[in-house]
Design an enzyme around this catalytic site. Sequence first.
Site, PDB file in Angstrom:
ATOM      1  N   LYS A  53       0.844  -1.205   0.000  1.00  0.00           N
ATOM      2  CA  LYS A  53       0.000   0.000   0.000  1.00  0.00           C
ATOM      3  C   LYS A  53       0.877   1.252   0.000  1.00  0.00           C
ATOM      4  CE  LYS A  53      -0.281  -0.153   5.033  1.00  0.00           C
ATOM      5  NZ  LYS A  53      -1.057  -0.604   6.195  1.00  0.00           N
ATOM      6  N   TYR A 274      14.904  30.879   7.105  1.00  0.00           N
ATOM      7  CA  TYR A 274      13.659  31.610   7.405  1.00  0.00           C
ATOM      8  C   TYR A 274      13.458  31.750   8.911  1.00  0.00           C
ATOM      9  CZ  TYR A 274      12.016  31.130   2.579  1.00  0.00           C
ATOM     10  OH  TYR A 274      11.866  31.210   1.228  1.00  0.00           O
TER      11      TYR A 274
HETATM   12  C1  LIG Z   1      -0.228  -1.597   6.810  1.00  0.00           C
HETATM   13  C2  LIG Z   1      -0.786  -2.835   7.374  1.00  0.00           C
HETATM   14  C3  LIG Z   1       0.044  -3.937   7.635  1.00  0.00           C
HETATM   15  C4  LIG Z   1       1.544  -3.906   7.507  1.00  0.00           C
HETATM   16  O1  LIG Z   1       2.085  -3.404   8.707  1.00  0.00           O
HETATM   17  P1  LIG Z   1       3.652  -3.325   8.979  1.00  0.00           P
HETATM   18  O2  LIG Z   1       3.757  -2.799  10.347  1.00  0.00           O
HETATM   19  O3  LIG Z   1       4.190  -2.348   7.965  1.00  0.00           O
HETATM   20  O4  LIG Z   1       4.209  -4.682   8.784  1.00  0.00           O
HETATM   21  C5  LIG Z   1      -0.560  -5.102   8.088  1.00  0.00           C
HETATM   22  N1  LIG Z   1      -1.897  -5.179   8.261  1.00  0.00           N
HETATM   23  C6  LIG Z   1      -2.722  -4.129   8.042  1.00  0.00           C
HETATM   24  C7  LIG Z   1      -4.181  -4.277   8.273  1.00  0.00           C
HETATM   25  C8  LIG Z   1      -2.189  -2.920   7.610  1.00  0.00           C
HETATM   26  O5  LIG Z   1      -3.007  -1.885   7.396  1.00  0.00           O
END
Ligand SMILES: *Cc1c(COP(=O)(O)O)cnc(C)c1O
Length: 378
Positions: A53, A274
Amino acid sequence: MNYIALFHRLNNKLKRCIVSRRTIATINLNALRDNLALLMDYNSGSKVIAVVKADAYGNGAVNVARAIEAEVDIFAVAFLAEAKTLCEAGISKPVLVLQGPHSQQELYDESTSNLIWMLHSEWQLEAFAKYKQSTVVHKSAAWLKFDSGMHRLGLPIAQLPDLLAKYSSIIDENTVLATHLANADEPIQDHAKAQIDDFLAVALMVNLPICIANSAASIRFDQARGDYVRLGIAMYGSSPFQSHDNPVALKPVMSLDSQIIGLRTIEKGEAVGYGSTWRAARESVIATVSIGYADGYPRHAPTSTPAWCEGQLIPLVGRVSMDMLTFDVTNLSSVAIGDVVQLWGDKLPINDVADHIGTIGYELMTRISARVPRKYIG
Ligand SMILES: *Cc1c(COP(=O)(O)O)cnc(C)c1O
């Protein structure tokens, strides 16, 4: 011979060769494969869901997926549009959509196939049952997500037996029962253990596959491994633990490098950037580096956030600008315009930088903007 066409072709080639700024995220696909192999050893009894994702946490979902497609069983994304990107790129392994459909229409999407919807609300179960009834060829499957204590998404765990009975038309022996842990990465393990126990107490009453673990849980909790593990951050080489322990010897996948484009010596008492928020306590050499908040480097990174240059750590000084950062390089024995500065990666762990900024490696990685080209090795 068409000399004009030839000229244009050469000219275009030349133009493509011109490198403008040297701010690049290098994505090491060998490190990615090595991390995955180590994690698979750790979880040898479970099938692997590679979580890609958010553009594979900023590493590039399509390139990451192609690099590991042969090794993993399933890919996971947050929502349908992310799944489409993978399908359109020719990824053929199933793609698990972690938030399930956002509307009933999404179930009937024609441009994807081989999806698995993670259903977390009863309306989604109803919609999927309708979808299954109304179509002859089922291009997608459904898994069920239960809330075992995180209270973000999921069907009530106590209703598991009733829901399986009520929606038996969408359940078969491949329907996976899933949950997500709120505290798998925390130093105190009680909450995660209670969630695992509460979930297993109900889920093991029925004979269906189970999926609990994210990266942290897959390393830490034997009981959480189940039939599938969902691996994200650890695959990308960042320790999933708050302590930054790295029991699996993960290698960083992303290295974010830029370059010094300006150097000056300022007097004691003069300010940089800045708001003139930082003043030199001594005569100081200031290096200006070509990356800023428009590239995803957080604007709220405070003075003293480290970067790496010429084998040493250098502290950020003054405010982060849109396109530039300023560092105090007074302690470097030699420094020149054009020198590489690494913001995080193989020379400087991303979690060390994240600590200074008050965030986590996940956020730093996922925020690197499209303005930064990704270069792939391996
Ligand atoms: C993003 C996500 C993961 C992966 O988690 P990590 O900590 O990056 O391994 C697993 N399960 C769900 C439901 C997620 O949203």
